[in-house]
Design an enzyme around this catalytic site. Structure first.
Site, PDB file in Angstrom:
ATOM      1  N   GLY A  21      -0.320   5.252   0.783  1.00  0.00           N
ATOM      2  CA  GLY A  21      -1.256   6.530   1.147  1.00  0.00           C
ATOM      3  C   GLY A  21      -0.426   7.087   1.854  1.00  0.00           C
TER       4      GLY A  21
ATOM      5  CG  ASN B 211      -1.807   1.466   1.464  1.00  0.00           C
ATOM      6  OD1 ASN B 211      -2.591   1.807   0.652  1.00  0.00           O
ATOM      7  ND2 ASN B 211      -1.760   1.782   2.575  1.00  0.00           N
TER       8      ASN B 211
ATOM      9  CD  GLU C 121      -6.922  16.402   8.606  1.00  0.00           C
ATOM     10  OE1 GLU C 121      -7.249  16.317   7.536  1.00  0.00           O
ATOM     11  OE2 GLU C 121      -6.270  14.957   9.049  1.00  0.00           O
TER      12      GLU C 121
END
Ligand SMILES: [Zn+2]
Lengths: 492, 76
Positions: A178, A176, A289
């Protein structure tokens, strides 16, 4: 990958694979999309101030390279690399003026068989020119800075985190790559937030059940297609490396990490090799965020750094994230939209286009022809049951197939003239949501709003109206006007 | 030294400007994991000017929520 005879699917003269961040920066520079800031800047607050300013510039905002950072003389920071639609058009190999809808369909064309990409391993990789194994001090090895003022520390916001499935460690498809937020927690320690629905969380769970540590590589300053695929919701078992190579149309060049069997991009700028400490959690956050608010301090996993490798003259790449619109939104916007489009279209060929650009798809607009009365709701249910839409799709808007979902004026027209609120607006309470969305309460539990702003078709019906038809030659006329405008504005 | 965020005596200097200009130092608290640089804004470096919302002086850090709970150990 589609390669027809005589028909060039992509403009090969312009489309480039970009094996490194720096080759992309060079292309941006040639297209007037790179600013090197020689002014003296402090790590805080100047770097964030400039990156926010860049994010707020128009559609053509450039990538920024800082090369005169107080205390970090000789270091460079690059930001806003994927930060505008013009930069994105250049990545896609399109004319700099390609609009978002055109870019959407270019992404759709490029995104064919993502499992067809090829990998190539190279020796003496640039990312390992310098190897640091003793006295590792991340604060001194790279130009760290605080992205938003109330972040709990210095974060990597655009790092690719590479891990493998310990139950199937040789399976390249399950390696993976990410993008996760990674917080520097002392000279050689990192904190990281994988969410339970991220692939990394699977790898973590398997090792924690056995109380085993596992290796990770955190790469900074990556080839732009790898960054793009790492930010794209791909199914588990689809390698981001292979997907990036499929899009690039040539093998992506990798090399092996020094201390593990992890593959890393040969041409990235920095590699941090480390291992996840199992069954322990440490205070991480807050971090500004993508919804434009901070997510609080939580207990998160910790990574012990064993080694840092980098190029001789590395470029530290970062991404400003905060109150939208930011580079985060441009980076993932179309790459969130196109997979949803493909998933919907697989079962409902009536679907024409999907805009899921707003806050990672918290709001999604689907344009589709209507098969039968009530079909708009059918499509909304499908959006809400896709892997990404399950938690993300909060506001689902369906418009007619001839409405461009990227043209918000047309979308507002549809909302204004098609919504019969008592029939077309539905709220489904208590559904999965995104914990970072401040409206979910408890975090991760939200609701779905469905707005069907399509024109009713049989057996549903609408009051008798006659639409004003566009003059039949208007598309051709627009083309002619564009031609003349090119003569009027030769400098553009 | 005292951490500006959690107010415990658990912080220390961890770095100096790598270009040896001496323009700043970085501090790190091993209890709450906060890092800060001597040249940051007063809202970061000066205790009285810090936003109370972002202080961690009252918190029992063990009780912070964890988005990834530790799974049960596999039975051998
Ligand atoms: Zn502290």
């Amino acid at each position: 990958m589609m390669r027809g005879f005589g028909i060039s699917i992509r403009p090969r003269t312009v489309f480039m694979a970009f094996q490194s961040l720096r080759s992309f920066l060079e292309a941006l520079g040639k297209n007037g999309q790179l600013v090197t800031l020689h002014d003296i800047v402090y790590p805080e607050p100047d770097v964030r101030t400039y990156l926010k300013a860049a994010a707020d510039l128009d559609n053509d905002s450039p990538a920024i390279v800082f090369d005169n950072i107080m205390g970090y003389k000789g270091f460079r920071i690059a930001g806003n690399v994927h930060g505008s639609w013009v930069n994105h058009a250049i990545l896609l190999g399109m004319d700099r003026n390609a609009n978002i809808r055109q870019q959407f369909f270019q992404v759709d064309r490029l995104w064919q068989d993502l499992s067809s990409g090829e990998l190539k391993w190279v020796d003496n990789a640039p990312c390992q020119e310098i190897v640091v194994e003793k006295n590792i001090n991340l604060y001194e090895l790279m130009p760290l800075f605080r992205i938003n003022q109330n972040d709990g520390g210095y974060y990597f916001s655009k790092a690719c985190v590479i891990s493998r499935d310990s139950e199937d460690p040789e399976n390249l498809d399950k390696e993976n790559v990410g993008i996760y937020r990674v917080m520097v927690q002392g000279p050689d320690t990192l904190g990281m937030q994988p969410l339970p629905y991220h692939d990394f969380a699977r790898h973590l769970r398997r090792c924690e059940e056995k109380n085993e540590s596992f290796p990770v590589a955190i790469c900074i300053g990556n080839p732009p297609w790898l960054t793009t695929m790492a930010a794209t919701p791909l199914p588990y078992g689809q390698s981001e490396y292979i997907a990036a190579a499929a899009i690039m149309g040539e093998p992506i060049e990798l090399t092996k990490a020094i201390g593990s069997n992890l593959n890393i991009p040969a041409h990235c700028e920095y590699v941090i090799e480390g291992e996840v400490i199992p069954r322990q959690r440490f205070c991480e956050g807050p971090f500004g965020e993508f919804p434009g608010s901070y997510s609080g301090a939580r207990n998160q996993i910790r990574i012990k750094v064993n080694r840092v490798t980098h190029r001789r003259d590395p470029i530290y790449e970062t991404l400003f994230i905060g109150k939208p619109w930011t580079e985060h939104d441009t980076l993932i916007g179309l790459w969130t939209s196109v997979p949803l489009y493909k998933q919907l279209k697989a079962e409902f060929p009536e679907v024409k286009c999907v805009n899921a650009m707003y806050q990672h798809g918290l709001t999604i607009i689907v344009a589709s022809d209507m098969r039968l009365g009530g079909f708009g709701k059918t499509l909304a249910f499908r959006v809400a049951s896709t892997p990404h839409g399950m938690s993300y799709a909060k506001n689902i808007i369906i418009v007619d197939g001839d409405v461009d979902p990227f043209n918000l004026e047309k979308v507002m027209w549809a909302l204004s003239t098609r919504i019969r609120a008592e029939k077309d607006v539905v709220v489904i309470p208590n559904t999965p949501g995104v914990p970072l969305d401040p409206c979910t309460d408890p975090p991760g539990v939200g609701s779905k709003l469905i707005i069907d702003a399509t024109t009713p078709v049989a057996p549903d019906r609408m009051r008798e109206i006659t639409m004003i038809a566009d003059p039949p030659g208007s598309a051709k006329a627009a083309e002619r006007l564009r031609e003349i405008l090119k003569e009027v504005r030769p400098q553009f | 030294m005292i951490c500006v965020r959690c107010l415990r005596d658990t912080a220390r200097k961890v770095a100096e400007a790598p270009d040896r200009s001496g323009v700043w130092e970085v501090y790190y608290c091993k209890r709450c994991n906060y890092s800060w640089r001597s040249t940051e804004e007063e809202q970061i470096t000066v205790l009285e000017k810090r936003d109370p919302e972002f202080q961690l002086d009252q918190e029992d850090l063990e009780s912070l929520s964890s988005p990834n709970p530790i799974p049960p150990l596999e039975k051998k």
